[in-house]
Design an enzyme around this catalytic site. Structure first.
Site, short mmCIF file in Angstrom:
data_model
loop_
_atom_site.label_atom_id
_atom_site.label_comp_id
_atom_site.label_asym_id
_atom_site.label_seq_id
_atom_site.Cartn_x
_atom_site.Cartn_y
_atom_site.Cartn_z
N THR A 172 0.84 -1.19 0.00
CA THR A 172 0.00 0.00 0.00
C THR A 172 0.88 1.25 0.00
OG1 THR A 172 -1.86 -1.04 1.08
CG2 THR A 172 -1.57 1.30 1.52
N ARG A 200 -14.43 -6.79 0.15
CA ARG A 200 -13.70 -6.52 1.40
C ARG A 200 -13.03 -5.14 1.33
NH1 ARG A 200 -8.08 -5.16 2.55
NH2 ARG A 200 -7.62 -5.84 4.65
N GLY A 202 -10.34 -2.59 3.30
CA GLY A 202 -9.29 -2.57 4.33
C GLY A 202 -9.31 -1.27 5.11
N ASP A 203 -8.24 -1.06 5.85
CA ASP A 203 -8.12 0.16 6.66
C ASP A 203 -7.80 1.39 5.83
OD1 ASP A 203 -5.60 -1.12 6.08
OD2 ASP A 203 -4.70 0.51 7.23
N THR A 223 0.13 1.39 6.78
CA THR A 223 0.15 0.24 5.88
C THR A 223 0.30 -1.01 6.73
OG1 THR A 223 1.44 -0.90 4.17
CG2 THR A 223 2.64 0.65 5.54
N GLY A 224 -0.12 -2.14 6.20
CA GLY A 224 -0.04 -3.39 6.93
C GLY A 224 -1.38 -4.10 6.85
N GLY A 226 -4.87 -4.82 7.20
CA GLY A 226 -5.84 -3.78 7.52
C GLY A 226 -6.77 -4.07 8.68
#
Ligand code: ASP
Length: 306
Positions: A172, A200, A202-203, A223-224, A226
């Site tokens: 990301t 879906r 994510g964050d 990032t990572g 989510g």
């Protein structure tokens, strides 16, 4: 006011293998250069983070725009968010399949709409109505990702065990900036996680989770994986700590410790306040990042590891 501009970008936090380091470094450097050009000529932090993120969306190295991970159905679904710290206006898109630069669509929402968020076809329709080109989903798919999905799906059981491992690729992209007027902004863009279920989110595009900006606190991009990040509303958590008086440098580390300890999460964060103080941290082996200030240009793969 004549504040000294600052720009920080990231291109994802994970165990970036040695043979991919150069591509990641080039990508974040190009992005930082594009954002810096905006700030240098007196442009806004908002324009700077948008331009920096567009460069990384256009770069197939990253999980954003063309070249993103594929979802379970073999399609690209993109999420992005952009926020203006001066006005608290934000724009986000989720699950778009026909927009090559979702951060541009997010920016149009911020600028031209009373709403903050559009998803799927509604977001695409909004983008088209506001002059952004729509593409075919196939235009966003590259052979590398078709292969990656095939490999992943043929070893599903093995992969399920390390779903949250820091070795899982997270590319990301994000940027935070401070402009001459003293305003800060943030933007984050992603193709999400490999083999994600269609629909879906994510964050990255959720306000306060993967992205946040408020002149009174800080601008943040994460990032990572989510799901853990969104459970902690991590970008806002970090911004609030800066507002309470902590240094962004420490808060970035604290955020990574909190992510790990509270929900076993892995990832990275960039954080910048309106005084130009910034922090970068990751609890993964590596994170691609670049910083531009009036005095300094730096980029790297490891920093402030929690
Ligand atoms: N945070 C993103 C997501 O979960 C993935 C990433 O950072 O690479 O969608």
């Amino acid at each position: 006011m004549d504040t000294k501009p600052v720009l920080v970008v990231h291109g994802g936090a994970w165990a970036i293998p040695d043979d991919m380091v150069e591509a990641h470094l080039n990508g974040v450097r190009n992005a930082a250069a594009a954002g810096w050009r905006v700030l240098e000529r007196g442009g806004s932090a908002l324009d700077a983070v948008e331009e920096a993120v567009v460069v990384m969306e256009d770069d197939e190295t990253f999980d954003a725009g063309r070249g993103s991970f594929l979802n379970r159905d073999g399609r690209v679904q993109l999420d992005a968010f952009i926020m203006d710290g001066a006005t608290l206006r934000g724009g986000g898109v989720g699950c778009v399949e026909r927009i090559a630069n979702p951060v541009r669509a997010a920016r149009k929402i911020l600028s031209d709409s009373p709403h903050v968020y559009f998803v799927a076809e509604g977001a695409e329709r909004f983008a088209a109505e506001h002059g952004l080109p729509l593409c075919r989903n196939e235009d966003l798919i590259i052979p590398r990702e078709v292969e990656r999905l095939k490999e992943y799906q043929s070893h599903l059981e093995a992969h399920r065990a390390d779903l949250f491992a820091p070795t899982i690729s997270h590319d990301t992209v994000g940027a935070v900036a401070l402009d001459r007027e003293g305003n800060i902004a943030a933007a984050t863009s992603t193709g999400g996680t490999l083999n994600k279920a269609p629909g879906r989110l994510g964050d990255s595009s959720l306000i306060g989770c993967g992205c946040y900006a408020d002149n009174a606190s800080a601008a943040a991009s994460t990032t990572g994986w989510g799901e853990p990040i969104m459970k902690l509303v991590l970008a806002k958590w970090a911004a609030d700590r800066v507002e309470s008086g902590s240094m962004p440098e420490w808060v970035a580390d604290e955020a990574m410790n909190y992510l790990k300890q509270r929900v076993q999460g892995h990832g990275g964060i960039i954080l910048l306040d309106a005084q130009g103080r910034f922090g970068l941290a990751h609890n993964t082996p590596r994170m691609a990042w670049a910083i531009h200030t009036a005095q300094n240009r730096e980029s790297g793969m490891e920093r402030g590891k929690a």
